[in-house]
Design a protein around this motif. Structure first.
Motif, PDB file in Angstrom:
ATOM      1  N   LEU A 238     -35.092-110.042 -31.087  1.00 25.65           N
ATOM      2  CA  LEU A 238     -35.260-111.422 -30.626  1.00 25.65           C
ATOM      3  C   LEU A 238     -35.591-111.445 -29.136  1.00 25.65           C
ATOM      4  O   LEU A 238     -34.765-111.057 -28.318  1.00 25.65           O
ATOM      5  CB  LEU A 238     -33.956-112.194 -30.877  1.00 25.65           C
TER       6      LEU A 238
ATOM      7  N   THR B 245     -35.971-112.833 -25.401  1.00 27.47           N
ATOM      8  CA  THR B 245     -35.230-113.829 -24.614  1.00 27.47           C
ATOM      9  C   THR B 245     -35.982-115.157 -24.599  1.00 27.47           C
ATOM     10  O   THR B 245     -37.213-115.180 -24.489  1.00 27.47           O
ATOM     11  CB  THR B 245     -35.049-113.296 -23.178  1.00 27.47           C
ATOM     12  N   ASP B 246     -35.239-116.240 -24.690  1.00 27.14           N
ATOM     13  CA  ASP B 246     -35.823-117.582 -24.589  1.00 27.14           C
ATOM     14  C   ASP B 246     -36.580-117.678 -23.256  1.00 27.14           C
ATOM     15  O   ASP B 246     -35.992-117.406 -22.196  1.00 27.14           O
ATOM     16  CB  ASP B 246     -34.677-118.611 -24.634  1.00 27.14           C
ATOM     17  N   PRO B 247     -37.863-118.036 -23.283  1.00 29.85           N
ATOM     18  CA  PRO B 247     -38.636-118.053 -22.021  1.00 29.85           C
ATOM     19  C   PRO B 247     -38.083-119.003 -20.967  1.00 29.85           C
ATOM     20  O   PRO B 247     -38.381-118.852 -19.782  1.00 29.85           O
ATOM     21  CB  PRO B 247     -40.041-118.483 -22.474  1.00 29.85           C
ATOM     22  N   ARG B 248     -37.238-119.964 -21.377  1.00 29.33           N
ATOM     23  CA  ARG B 248     -36.665-120.887 -20.385  1.00 29.33           C
ATOM     24  C   ARG B 248     -35.679-120.183 -19.453  1.00 29.33           C
ATOM     25  O   ARG B 248     -35.427-120.635 -18.347  1.00 29.33           O
ATOM     26  CB  ARG B 248     -35.935-122.039 -21.097  1.00 29.33           C
ATOM     27  N   TRP B 249     -35.117-119.061 -19.965  1.00 28.46           N
ATOM     28  CA  TRP B 249     -34.074-118.382 -19.180  1.00 28.46           C
ATOM     29  C   TRP B 249     -34.541-118.003 -17.780  1.00 28.46           C
ATOM     30  O   TRP B 249     -33.850-118.251 -16.797  1.00 28.46           O
ATOM     31  CB  TRP B 249     -33.562-117.129 -19.911  1.00 28.46           C
TER      32      TRP B 249
ATOM     33  N   ARG C 108     -31.707-104.617 -23.572  1.00 23.11           N
ATOM     34  CA  ARG C 108     -31.714-106.049 -23.236  1.00 23.11           C
ATOM     35  C   ARG C 108     -31.887-106.230 -21.727  1.00 23.11           C
ATOM     36  O   ARG C 108     -32.596-107.137 -21.285  1.00 23.11           O
ATOM     37  CB  ARG C 108     -30.435-106.721 -23.759  1.00 23.11           C
TER      38      ARG C 108
ATOM     39  N   ARG D  93     -34.888-108.264 -19.817  1.00 24.93           N
ATOM     40  CA  ARG D  93     -34.658-109.360 -18.853  1.00 24.93           C
ATOM     41  C   ARG D  93     -35.290-109.047 -17.497  1.00 24.93           C
ATOM     42  O   ARG D  93     -35.862-109.927 -16.850  1.00 24.93           O
ATOM     43  CB  ARG D  93     -33.152-109.607 -18.706  1.00 24.93           C
TER      44      ARG D  93
ATOM     45  N   MET E  19     -27.488-113.089 -29.683  1.00 22.62           N
ATOM     46  CA  MET E  19     -28.370-113.749 -28.723  1.00 22.62           C
ATOM     47  C   MET E  19     -28.718-115.175 -29.160  1.00 22.62           C
ATOM     48  O   MET E  19     -28.799-116.081 -28.344  1.00 22.62           O
ATOM     49  CB  MET E  19     -29.669-112.952 -28.541  1.00 22.62           C
ATOM     50  N   LYS E  20     -28.942-115.314 -30.462  1.00 21.46           N
ATOM     51  CA  LYS E  20     -29.309-116.637 -31.001  1.00 21.46           C
ATOM     52  C   LYS E  20     -28.226-117.671 -30.717  1.00 21.46           C
ATOM     53  O   LYS E  20     -28.508-118.832 -30.443  1.00 21.46           O
ATOM     54  CB  LYS E  20     -29.459-116.522 -32.527  1.00 21.46           C
TER      55      LYS E  20
ATOM     56  N   GLU F 270     -25.527-119.437 -25.333  1.00 19.24           N
ATOM     57  CA  GLU F 270     -26.081-120.512 -24.510  1.00 19.24           C
ATOM     58  C   GLU F 270     -27.013-119.879 -23.466  1.00 19.24           C
ATOM     59  O   GLU F 270     -26.726-118.789 -22.966  1.00 19.24           O
ATOM     60  CB  GLU F 270     -24.873-121.162 -23.818  1.00 19.24           C
ATOM     61  N   ILE F 271     -28.120-120.561 -23.149  1.00 20.14           N
ATOM     62  CA  ILE F 271     -29.006-120.033 -22.095  1.00 20.14           C
ATOM     63  C   ILE F 271     -28.390-120.437 -20.757  1.00 20.14           C
ATOM     64  O   ILE F 271     -28.252-121.614 -20.476  1.00 20.14           O
ATOM     65  CB  ILE F 271     -30.422-120.638 -22.193  1.00 20.14           C
TER      66      ILE F 271
END
Ligand SMILES: [Fe+2]
Ligand SMILES: [Fe+2]
Length: 214
Positions: free
Chosen positions: A27, A29-33, A140, A144, A203-204, A207-208
């Motif tokens: 998965l 990382t959420d790009p918003r992070w 991970r 990041r 990860m899912k 919280e970001i």
């Protein structure tokens, strides 16, 4: 100058980790992070410093717990120095910006990963659990750092994170290789795939947050 280094880095990356899934992670990382992280760079640097400290401590623990494993001692001894060097460099980046190291924050990600460790089994099975856990954290972290390298506008930090990404990706390979030294390759591959799937689930649910590296 730094822009040139970043460009060279972006070119070199093709040979190192052309796609993030070379690290095995299921998965991304959420790009918003990374945008939130950039706005909270002091918190990120403090959290990052402790990630490096924990990486060094973890290698020291492995050496002390398994002194009879020659390949492990040989491979991880220089990694301790490297991780502590990373710690020093993060502390220096904090200092340059007028920030303080501050206290360690609760590491929710690593706590959740620790819950995945299999209890019991042989001494070698237990060792492989620990090695794979380290490999996961390295993978991970490298992912990041790659996001920070590619996205943050602070060029000094961008180059810094490129270097560290390459280093942690190397450690990730070290841990996987060591795991295959102590248990059959097939066993390690199977367990690794399971842990990757479990890590993606963790990860899912997380919280970001812009104040944590993971
Ligand atoms: Fe490191
Ligand atoms: Fe590392």
């Amino acid at each position: 100058m730094f822009s040139i280094l970043v460009l060279i880095g972006r070119f070199m990356i093709n040979g190192v980790m052309k796609d993030k899934f070379k690290l095995g992670l299921e998965l991304p990382t959420d790009p918003r992070w990374v945008n939130i992280a950039e706005k909270n760079i002091e918190d990120i640097l403090v959290d990052h410093a402790y990630c490096e400290q924990k990486a060094a401590s973890s290698c020291i623990s492995l050496i002390v717990q398994y002194p009879e494993k020659e390949e492990l001692v040989e491979m991880l001894t220089p990694v301790v120095a490297e991780e502590w060097g990373h710690f020093e460099r993060v502390v220096e980046e904090l200092r340059k910006r007028g920030y303080k190291l501050g206290k360690q924050r609760k590491d929710i990600y690593v706590e959740a990963l620790n819950g995945l460790l299999k209890k019991g089994g042989s001494r070698d099975e237990q060792l492989v659990e620990k090695l794979l856990m380290n490999a996961l954290i390295e993978a991970r972290s490298a992912e990041r750092f790659r996001l920070l390298w590619k996205n943050i506008s602070d060029q000094v930090l961008s180059v810094f994170y490129y270097e560290l990404m390459v280093s942690e990706a190397g450690h990730y390979k070290n841990f996987l290789q060591l795991a295959k030294t102590y248990m059959p390759e097939e066993y390690v591959e199977k367990r690794w795939r399971q842990l990757l799937a479990d890590e993606a689930e963790i990860m899912k649910k997380m919280e970001i947050r812009g104040d944590r590296m993971h």
